[in-house]
Design a protein around this motif. Structure first.
Motif, short mmCIF file in Angstrom:
data_model
loop_
_atom_site.label_atom_id
_atom_site.label_comp_id
_atom_site.label_asym_id
_atom_site.label_seq_id
_atom_site.Cartn_x
_atom_site.Cartn_y
_atom_site.Cartn_z
N GLU A 247 -62.24 25.87 -16.83
CA GLU A 247 -60.93 25.53 -16.27
C GLU A 247 -60.21 24.47 -17.09
O GLU A 247 -59.00 24.53 -17.26
N SER B 124 -56.66 25.09 -18.76
CA SER B 124 -55.61 24.18 -18.30
C SER B 124 -54.92 23.52 -19.49
O SER B 124 -53.69 23.49 -19.55
N GLU C 221 -60.05 34.93 -11.30
CA GLU C 221 -60.34 33.54 -11.71
C GLU C 221 -59.08 32.86 -12.23
O GLU C 221 -58.78 31.73 -11.83
N GLU D 204 -56.46 32.36 -9.34
CA GLU D 204 -56.85 31.26 -8.43
C GLU D 204 -56.67 29.91 -9.10
O GLU D 204 -56.07 29.00 -8.53
N PHE D 205 -57.19 29.78 -10.30
CA PHE D 205 -57.12 28.49 -10.98
C PHE D 205 -55.67 28.09 -11.27
O PHE D 205 -55.27 26.96 -11.01
N SER E 167 -52.89 29.13 -9.86
CA SER E 167 -52.17 28.87 -8.61
C SER E 167 -52.53 27.49 -8.07
O SER E 167 -51.66 26.75 -7.60
N ASP E 168 -53.82 27.14 -8.14
CA ASP E 168 -54.27 25.83 -7.66
C ASP E 168 -53.70 24.68 -8.48
O ASP E 168 -53.59 23.56 -7.98
N THR E 169 -53.33 24.95 -9.73
CA THR E 169 -52.78 23.89 -10.58
C THR E 169 -51.25 23.89 -10.62
O THR E 169 -50.65 23.29 -11.50
#
Length: 176
Positions: free
Chosen positions: A107, A111, A16, A19-20, A22-24
């Motif tokens: 998230e 973040s 989790e 992924e999160f 990396s996506d940000t």
């Protein structure tokens, strides 16, 4: 791109977070399951930030690993844990983490904590650089002061010899 090391013994949490983050726009430079592995990985990859669970499998918990990492590399840590035990919180404070997030997290929360932690790390590095520059300037000024004092002492000695010569000369000295 900020380089982040994830340390958690729960594979689901690891995935989790990876992924999160990396996506940000963050770069995941490693994933570790134990405190010992976290230390070894941090030494090797030198991350900008470590997201670490407090309760890890093995002999070393996340707080102990974070203490060693902070001492050796001065890398920031964000603790992620499912336990709000006051003992853990007090021990965690001693490591001066950049954040403390309770599981389950969302998230937005992760973040915000990561961005604040990275900003704090950037400001600490700038402060450290400014302090080093200030210390270097101070050192240079101290050196210049010592050199000026030597020059001033030499000038006083020269002037004293000149006065003595003038005052003790058996015949008058005429300057043209």
């Amino acid at each position: 791109m900020p380089r982040i090391l994830i340390v958690d013994d729960d594979t689901t949490i690891q995935m989790e977070l990876e992924e999160f983050l990396s996506d940000t726009g963050h770069t995941i430079v490693g994933i570790a399951d134990t405190g010992a592995e976290a230390i070894e990985t941090a030494r090797r990859v030198k991350p900008d930030l470590i997201i670490m669970d407090i309760n890890l499998q093995g002999e070393m918990d996340g707080i102990s690993a974070a203490e060693i990492i902070k001492e050796e590399m001065d890398t920031g840590v964000v603790f992620v844990t499912g336990f709000d035990n006051p003992e853990y919180v007090e021990r965690a404070k001693m490591v001066e983490p950049f954040g403390y997030v309770m599981k389950p997290f969302d998230e937005k929360e992760i973040s915000a904590v990561v961005e604040i932690a990275l900003y704090k790390r950037e400001m600490e590095l700038k402060l450290k650089e400014a302090q080093e520059q200030s210390e270097q300037r101070n050192h240079d000024l101290q050196k210049e002061i010592r050199e000026r004092r030597k020059t001033q002492e030499a000038l006083f000695d020269s002037e004293a010899r000149y006065r003595q010569l003038l005052n003790t000369a058996p015949a008058g000295i005429y300057e043209v």
